[in-house]
Design a protein around this motif. Structure first.
Motif, mmCIF file in Angstrom:
data_model
loop_
_atom_site.group_PDB
_atom_site.id
_atom_site.type_symbol
_atom_site.label_atom_id
_atom_site.label_comp_id
_atom_site.label_asym_id
_atom_site.label_seq_id
_atom_site.Cartn_x
_atom_site.Cartn_y
_atom_site.Cartn_z
ATOM 1 N N MET A 1 0.843 -1.164 0.000
ATOM 2 C CA MET A 1 0.000 0.000 0.000
ATOM 3 C C MET A 1 0.891 1.230 0.000
ATOM 4 O O MET A 1 1.824 1.328 0.767
ATOM 5 C CB MET A 1 -0.911 -0.020 1.230
ATOM 6 N N ALA A 2 0.594 2.168 -0.852
ATOM 7 C CA ALA A 2 1.394 3.381 -0.946
ATOM 8 C C ALA A 2 1.152 4.256 0.275
ATOM 9 O O ALA A 2 0.139 4.147 0.951
ATOM 10 C CB ALA A 2 1.034 4.134 -2.224
ATOM 11 N N GLU A 3 2.111 5.124 0.528
ATOM 12 C CA GLU A 3 2.020 5.997 1.705
ATOM 13 C C GLU A 3 0.792 6.903 1.658
ATOM 14 O O GLU A 3 0.207 7.209 2.674
ATOM 15 C CB GLU A 3 3.282 6.860 1.815
ATOM 16 N N ASP A 4 0.400 7.378 0.463
ATOM 17 C CA ASP A 4 -0.688 8.339 0.376
ATOM 18 C C ASP A 4 -2.060 7.673 0.303
ATOM 19 O O ASP A 4 -3.071 8.344 0.326
ATOM 20 C CB ASP A 4 -0.492 9.271 -0.827
ATOM 21 N N GLU A 5 -2.130 6.330 0.235
ATOM 22 C CA GLU A 5 -3.399 5.633 0.193
ATOM 23 C C GLU A 5 -3.963 5.488 1.600
ATOM 24 O O GLU A 5 -3.230 5.271 2.553
ATOM 25 C CB GLU A 5 -3.236 4.247 -0.408
ATOM 26 N N GLU A 6 -5.277 5.609 1.698
ATOM 27 C CA GLU A 6 -5.926 5.395 2.980
ATOM 28 C C GLU A 6 -6.432 3.966 3.052
ATOM 29 O O GLU A 6 -6.646 3.314 2.036
ATOM 30 C CB GLU A 6 -7.100 6.369 3.132
ATOM 31 N N LEU A 7 -6.629 3.500 4.264
ATOM 32 C CA LEU A 7 -7.194 2.168 4.447
ATOM 33 C C LEU A 7 -8.652 2.172 4.013
ATOM 34 O O LEU A 7 -9.338 3.186 4.137
ATOM 35 C CB LEU A 7 -7.135 1.776 5.925
ATOM 36 N N PRO A 8 -9.144 1.029 3.546
ATOM 37 C CA PRO A 8 -10.579 0.941 3.258
ATOM 38 C C PRO A 8 -11.383 1.190 4.533
ATOM 39 O O PRO A 8 -10.920 0.883 5.645
ATOM 40 C CB PRO A 8 -10.758 -0.495 2.771
ATOM 41 N N LEU A 9 -12.560 1.725 4.376
ATOM 42 C CA LEU A 9 -13.406 2.039 5.524
ATOM 43 C C LEU A 9 -13.676 0.792 6.367
ATOM 44 O O LEU A 9 -13.680 0.864 7.602
ATOM 45 C CB LEU A 9 -14.726 2.658 5.058
ATOM 46 N N ALA A 10 -13.881 -0.345 5.717
ATOM 47 C CA ALA A 10 -14.154 -1.582 6.458
ATOM 48 C C ALA A 10 -13.006 -1.910 7.411
ATOM 49 O O ALA A 10 -13.236 -2.283 8.564
ATOM 50 C CB ALA A 10 -14.389 -2.731 5.482
ATOM 51 N N ASP A 91 -2.202 -7.207 19.651
ATOM 52 C CA ASP A 91 -1.431 -5.967 19.751
ATOM 53 C C ASP A 91 -0.610 -5.705 18.486
ATOM 54 O O ASP A 91 -0.488 -4.568 18.045
ATOM 55 C CB ASP A 91 -0.519 -5.991 20.977
ATOM 56 N N LEU A 92 -0.047 -6.775 17.901
ATOM 57 C CA LEU A 92 0.699 -6.608 16.643
ATOM 58 C C LEU A 92 -0.216 -6.162 15.510
ATOM 59 O O LEU A 92 0.171 -5.333 14.678
ATOM 60 C CB LEU A 92 1.402 -7.908 16.264
ATOM 61 N N LEU A 93 -1.422 -6.701 15.475
ATOM 62 C CA LEU A 93 -2.395 -6.283 14.462
ATOM 63 C C LEU A 93 -2.740 -4.807 14.617
ATOM 64 O O LEU A 93 -2.751 -4.049 13.644
ATOM 65 C CB LEU A 93 -3.648 -7.149 14.561
ATOM 66 N N LEU A 94 -2.971 -4.382 15.847
ATOM 67 C CA LEU A 94 -3.276 -2.967 16.091
ATOM 68 C C LEU A 94 -2.071 -2.079 15.797
ATOM 69 O O LEU A 94 -2.217 -0.966 15.285
ATOM 70 C CB LEU A 94 -3.756 -2.777 17.531
ATOM 71 N N ALA A 95 -0.861 -2.575 16.095
ATOM 72 C CA ALA A 95 0.352 -1.809 15.792
ATOM 73 C C ALA A 95 0.521 -1.645 14.277
ATOM 74 O O ALA A 95 0.918 -0.573 13.804
ATOM 75 C CB ALA A 95 1.579 -2.494 16.395
ATOM 76 N N GLU A 96 0.202 -2.683 13.521
ATOM 77 C CA GLU A 96 0.270 -2.577 12.061
ATOM 78 C C GLU A 96 -0.759 -1.572 11.556
ATOM 79 O O GLU A 96 -0.487 -0.802 10.632
ATOM 80 C CB GLU A 96 0.035 -3.947 11.414
ATOM 81 N N GLY A 97 -1.915 -1.552 12.190
ATOM 82 C CA GLY A 97 -2.925 -0.546 11.842
ATOM 83 C C GLY A 97 -2.431 0.862 12.119
ATOM 84 O O GLY A 97 -2.616 1.774 11.308
ATOM 85 N N ARG A 98 -1.770 1.045 13.265
ATOM 86 C CA ARG A 98 -1.191 2.360 13.588
ATOM 87 C C ARG A 98 -0.139 2.741 12.557
ATOM 88 O O ARG A 98 -0.073 3.886 12.117
ATOM 89 C CB ARG A 98 -0.552 2.322 14.973
ATOM 90 N N HIS A 99 0.675 1.771 12.173
ATOM 91 C CA HIS A 99 1.734 2.035 11.193
ATOM 92 C C HIS A 99 1.135 2.449 9.844
ATOM 93 O O HIS A 99 1.605 3.393 9.210
ATOM 94 C CB HIS A 99 2.608 0.799 11.040
ATOM 95 N N ARG A 100 0.115 1.727 9.414
ATOM 96 C CA ARG A 100 -0.479 2.010 8.097
ATOM 97 C C ARG A 100 -1.287 3.300 8.074
ATOM 98 O O ARG A 100 -1.342 3.962 7.048
ATOM 99 C CB ARG A 100 -1.336 0.847 7.647
ATOM 100 N N THR A 101 -1.932 3.642 9.181
ATOM 101 C CA THR A 101 -2.714 4.877 9.205
ATOM 102 C C THR A 101 -1.863 6.081 9.572
ATOM 103 O O THR A 101 -2.219 7.206 9.247
ATOM 104 C CB THR A 101 -3.885 4.788 10.216
ATOM 105 N N GLY A 102 -0.770 5.840 10.264
ATOM 106 C CA GLY A 102 0.085 6.952 10.668
ATOM 107 C C GLY A 102 -0.354 7.605 11.961
ATOM 108 O O GLY A 102 0.187 8.631 12.354
ATOM 109 N N HIS A 103 -1.352 7.035 12.633
ATOM 110 C CA HIS A 103 -1.803 7.580 13.919
ATOM 111 C C HIS A 103 -2.404 6.467 14.751
ATOM 112 O O HIS A 103 -2.621 5.354 14.287
ATOM 113 C CB HIS A 103 -2.823 8.714 13.722
ATOM 114 N N ARG A 104 -2.669 6.784 16.005
ATOM 115 C CA ARG A 104 -3.242 5.820 16.935
ATOM 116 C C ARG A 104 -4.639 5.413 16.473
ATOM 117 O O ARG A 104 -5.396 6.216 15.945
ATOM 118 C CB ARG A 104 -3.334 6.465 18.322
ATOM 119 N N ILE A 105 -4.974 4.148 16.647
ATOM 120 C CA ILE A 105 -6.308 3.650 16.298
ATOM 121 C C ILE A 105 -7.260 4.013 17.432
ATOM 122 O O ILE A 105 -7.039 3.620 18.578
ATOM 123 C CB ILE A 105 -6.298 2.111 16.094
#
Length: 110
Positions: A1-10, A91-105
Motif C-alpha cells: 500500500m502506498a504511503e498516500d493511500e488510505e485504508l478501506p473504511l471496512a 497488539d501486533l495487528l493494532l500496531a500494524e494498523g497504527r503504522h499504516r494509518t500513521g496515527h493511533r487507532i
C-alpha cells in the motif's frame, strides 16, 4: 500500500472495534473469551475488506486462538502463556494498523 493511500473504511472500522475490545475487555487479566475474540478477527463478522492488507495478522491471531483453545480444553497450565500470545498477536495487528494509518487507532464501539 502506498504511503498516500488510505485504508478501506471496512478495515478502519474493524480496527477501531478490535481496539475497543482490547482496551475494554482484554485488559482484564481474567477475561479469556476466545470465541468473542475470534468474532473480531473473522472477516465475516466485522467485515474486514477482502482481500485485506491485514490478512497475515488476522491469520496469526486465529492461529494463536486455536493454540489457546487446544490447551485450555486439556486444562494445560501452558494455556496462560498461549493467551498472552493471543494478546500479543492482537497488539501486533493494532500496531500494524497504527503504522499504516500513521496515527493511533481510536477505539470505537459500533
Amino acid at each position: 500500500m502506498a504511503e498516500d493511500e488510505e485504508l478501506p473504511l471496512a478495515d478502519t472500522l474493524a480496527l477501531g472495534k478490535l481496539a475497543y475490545l482490547r482496551q475494554r475487555s482484554l485488559s482484564n487479566p481474567r477475561y479469556r473469551d476466545a470465541n468473542y475474540v475470534r468474532l473480531h478477527v473473522t472477516p465475516g463478522y466485522l467485515r474486514w475488506s477482502r482481500p485485506s492488507v491485514f490478512d497475515p495478522h488476522l491469520e496469526s491471531v486465529q492461529r494463536s486462538l486455536a493454540t489457546f483453545e487446544r490447551l485450555a480444553k486439556r486444562h494445560d497450565p501452558e494455556a496462560t502463556h498461549a493467551w498472552r500470545a493471543v494478546l500479543a498477536a492482537v497488539d501486533l495487528l493494532l500496531a500494524e494498523g497504527r503504522h499504516r494509518t500513521g496515527h493511533r487507532i481510536r477505539p470505537r464501539r459500533i
